[in-house]
Write a protein that holds these residues in place. Structure first.
Motif, PDB file in Angstrom:
ATOM      1  N   GLU A 182       0.820  -1.255  -0.025  1.00 20.13           N
ATOM      2  CA  GLU A 182       0.097  -0.038   0.157  1.00 20.13           C
ATOM      3  C   GLU A 182       0.804   1.222  -0.001  1.00 20.13           C
ATOM      4  O   GLU A 182       0.521   2.247  -0.770  1.00 20.13           O
ATOM      5  CB  GLU A 182      -0.788  -0.033   1.326  1.00 20.13           C
ATOM      6  N   ALA A 183       1.727   1.389   0.619  1.00 20.56           N
ATOM      7  CA  ALA A 183       2.721   2.400   0.809  1.00 20.56           C
ATOM      8  C   ALA A 183       3.652   2.683  -0.660  1.00 20.56           C
ATOM      9  O   ALA A 183       3.614   3.687  -0.990  1.00 20.56           O
ATOM     10  CB  ALA A 183       3.988   2.130   1.676  1.00 20.56           C
ATOM     11  N   MET A 184       3.928   1.593  -1.222  1.00 23.15           N
ATOM     12  CA  MET A 184       4.396   1.634  -2.499  1.00 23.15           C
ATOM     13  C   MET A 184       3.236   2.264  -3.543  1.00 23.15           C
ATOM     14  O   MET A 184       3.737   3.103  -4.573  1.00 23.15           O
ATOM     15  CB  MET A 184       4.709   0.256  -3.405  1.00 23.15           C
ATOM     16  N   LYS A 185       2.164   1.964  -3.508  1.00 20.59           N
ATOM     17  CA  LYS A 185       0.757   2.573  -4.142  1.00 20.59           C
ATOM     18  C   LYS A 185       0.955   4.108  -4.266  1.00 20.59           C
ATOM     19  O   LYS A 185       0.102   4.397  -4.889  1.00 20.59           O
ATOM     20  CB  LYS A 185      -0.311   1.764  -4.123  1.00 20.59           C
ATOM     21  N   MET A 186       0.582   4.367  -2.811  1.00 23.68           N
ATOM     22  CA  MET A 186       0.264   5.725  -2.281  1.00 23.68           C
ATOM     23  C   MET A 186       1.439   6.652  -2.517  1.00 23.68           C
ATOM     24  O   MET A 186       1.254   7.793  -2.537  1.00 23.68           O
ATOM     25  CB  MET A 186      -0.254   5.835  -0.753  1.00 23.68           C
ATOM     26  N   MET A 187       2.704   6.019  -2.698  1.00 23.71           N
ATOM     27  CA  MET A 187       3.889   7.067  -2.505  1.00 23.71           C
ATOM     28  C   MET A 187       3.887   8.054  -3.753  1.00 23.71           C
ATOM     29  O   MET A 187       3.721   7.789  -4.753  1.00 23.71           O
ATOM     30  CB  MET A 187       5.214   6.022  -2.594  1.00 23.71           C
TER      31      MET A 187
END
Length: 449
Positions: A224-229
């Motif tokens: 999720e962090a990769m997607k939102m970064m």
């Protein structure tokens, strides 16, 4: 490399308040017979009385503190309430005149007024207390001193936890070893911690299942962090989203204070401010993982803020990944975590880094790998393993090479949790991509939504 701390305490406290009831209901533990088997192994290993103490609940005064048992005590009892103690007596005691039980759990008496504030607790006189705890005998804590007085007439040595490297922060071992010495002044106190660590190093099937339940939501959080970064976010916003995912999945807390460092902060190993704005062109190092039913995970990924590694970022990343892969391919029983010979995983990773790539002055990159490659993971993010010994099947370790070049505002670490098997290893974090192409694809997919 990490330590449990109070970083992001405010944000985590809010999440705990919102999720506390479901998390407590979700707490899982292994069958009571598993804890009993561990106690039998431990007392057989030292062949002397052992007395251990759980936490009291007063180890921290912060209002966001949520009680979790002292790890060795929990490992041996499965008991997660305040103020308990444990006495183990070897088989030989019966031949020497000991007439008591060989395993006794000591509990404080129930306090109805206190329970109005903090909820019901087990008491030594509760109906069915033996079945609930898995002990043949449960006594009130006040009787422990008398039992020690009898045992010291039979045994010259009493084992307990003595102060040492394992006694960080609150002086639990120092306080209670002094209590034992005062209660049994004629006895010689011996440290049981090495024997405990030896047992804890080999994980049971139940422990592995609980560790996977810590790892899986941690993987989800990294994805999720990769997607939102994106540039413009703050480090604390990324950490907050990851913590939320852990809590929603049933993790009772973080395994350690979240580390999200961008730019120069990616080169600071225990970076904890999380207050910098993420800029276009930055690298972002995320060392964040949850804890489930007492068991820790430990995961790091390093990604480009804008979704595309620069040529230099990609070069350093590929070197770190190559070092991790080299150590992983060599991982099997008989290898060691450290040392300077061919069996050392640390040396394998260091040699790879030192023979690939250069810094801005043309020097090899080994000087920028400034921490250990690995540590054990379990009830603690830095789990004890007893006296140093080669790796064995059933151990769970991290593999976490890194390169940190402050002059280039460039720090890269890749960290995964790995189970040592009889023939090699199993990557417990395999679902979380490690390659540049996979990471960039996840980030691109996130932007497209």
């Amino acid at each position: 490399m990490k330590r449990r701390s109070s970083i992001l305490r405010g944000a985590i406290a809010v999440l705990l308040a919102a999720c506390l009831a479901p998390m407590l209901a979700a707490w899982e533990r292994e069958p009571l017979s598993v804890f009993a088997a561990r106690r039998a192994k431990l007392v057989a290993a030292v062949n002397a009385p052992i007395v251990l103490f759980g936490y009291t609940g007063h180890e921290e005064a912060n209002p966001s503190y949520v009680f979790m048992q002292e790890e060795n005590f929990y490992y041996l009892t499965g008991h997660n309430e305040e103020g308990a103690a444990l006495l183990l007596v070897p088989e030989s005691a019966e031949q020497k005149g000991w007439s008591g039980a060989r395993e006794i759990l000591y509990l404080p008496p129930r306090d109805p007024a206190e329970e109005r504030w903090n909820g019901p607790r087990m008491g030594p006189d509760d109906p069915g207390i033996l079945e609930k705890t898995g002990f043949a005998r449960v006594e009130t804590f006040a009787k422990l001193r008398d039992a020690l007085a009898v045992l010291t007439k039979i045994y010259p040595e009493i084992y307990t936890e003595l102060p040492g490297p394992h006694d960080e922060g609150y002086p639990h071992a120092a306080n209670w070893s002094k209590w034992v010495k005062d209660a049994a002044p004629q006895a010689s106190l011996k440290d049981v911690s090495p024997a405990e660590g030896t047992l804890r190093a080999i994980k049971s099937p139940g422990e592995l299942a609980l560790m996977q339940k810590a790892i899986d939501p941690s993987i989800d959080a990294h994805i999720e962090a990769m997607k939102m970064m994106r540039p413009g976010l703050y480090e604390y916003q990324v950490a907050a989203k990851m913590v939320e995912i852990h809590a929603y999945a049933g993790c009772e807390t973080e395994a350690y204070a979240p580390i999200v460092g961008t730019g120069f902060n990616s080169t600071v190993l225990h970076y904890n401010k999380l207050d910098r704005r993420i800029e276009d062109g930055d690298i972002v190092l995320m060392d964040v993982a949850g804890q489930y039913s007492g068991y820790a995970s430990d995961i790091t990924r390093t990604i480009p803020a804008n979704g595309k590694f620069t040529a230099r970022q990609r070069e350093i990343y590929e070197i770190v990944l190559g070092a991790q892969n080299a150590a992983m391919e060599a991982l099997k029983p008989g290898m060691t975590l450290y040392g300077k010979d061919a069996m050392s995983l640390q040396k394998i990773a260091m040699d790879y880094i030192d023979s690939h790539g250069k810094d801005m002055e043309g020097r090899s990159l080994g000087r920028y790998f400034i921490h250990g490659l690995s540590h054990h993971v379990g009830l603690d993010v830095h789990d004890p393993s007893g006296p140093s010994r080669p790796l064995e099947a059933g151990m769970v370790i991290t593999l976490e090479p890194g390169i940190y070049i402050p002059e280039e505002n460039l720090g890269v670490r890749i960290e995964d949790d790995v189970l040592v098997t009889t023939t090699g290893y199993k990557l417990l974090t395999a679902r979380l991509p490690r390659s540049v192409d996979e990471i960039e694809k996840i980030m691109a997919d996130g932007k497209a939504k």
